[in-house]
Scaffold this motif. Structure first.
Motif, PDB file in Angstrom:
ATOM      1  N   GLU A  19      57.344  -9.585  32.696  1.00 34.75           N
ATOM      2  CA  GLU A  19      58.417  -8.647  33.040  1.00 34.75           C
ATOM      3  C   GLU A  19      57.840  -7.273  33.360  1.00 34.75           C
ATOM      4  N   GLY A  20      58.568  -6.524  34.173  1.00 35.68           N
ATOM      5  CA  GLY A  20      58.182  -5.157  34.484  1.00 35.68           C
ATOM      6  C   GLY A  20      57.411  -4.995  35.786  1.00 35.68           C
ATOM      7  N   TYR A  21      57.290  -6.068  36.554  1.00 30.97           N
ATOM      8  CA  TYR A  21      56.585  -6.000  37.840  1.00 30.97           C
ATOM      9  C   TYR A  21      57.585  -6.067  38.984  1.00 30.97           C
ATOM     10  N   ALA A  22      57.128  -5.698  40.172  1.00 29.46           N
ATOM     11  CA  ALA A  22      58.005  -5.667  41.344  1.00 29.46           C
ATOM     12  C   ALA A  22      58.467  -7.066  41.758  1.00 29.46           C
ATOM     13  N   VAL A  23      57.751  -8.093  41.352  1.00 31.93           N
ATOM     14  CA  VAL A  23      58.150  -9.476  41.609  1.00 31.93           C
ATOM     15  C   VAL A  23      58.476 -10.128  40.272  1.00 31.93           C
TER      16      VAL A  23
END
Length: 66
Positions: A19-23
């Motif tokens: 979690e926490g990424y652009a994808v």
């Protein structure tokens, strides 16, 4: 290059993207492909953690050994 899907199915060659990424979603390590980034009109989105990348590579290596 491995495809990413938004909905995982708990398949053993899926690697979850933290979690926490652009994808988001899971990478499908068993669908690795070699293709030209230029002809596919790809764009850089983000850099995933080394641990995630290592897990994808490990699963690809397991397929090669089969």
């Amino acid at each position: 290059m491995c495809p990413i899907t938004k909905k995982g199915k708990a398949y053993k060659f899926e690697v979850p993207i933290p979690e926490g990424y652009a994808v988001y979603g899971v990478t499908l390590a068993d669908q690795v492909k070699s293709m030209s980034w230029l002809t596919r009109d790809t764009q850089y989105v983000c850099l995933l953690p080394l641990l995630t990348v290592r897990e994808v590579v490990d699963r690809i290596n397991a397929l090669i050994k089969i």
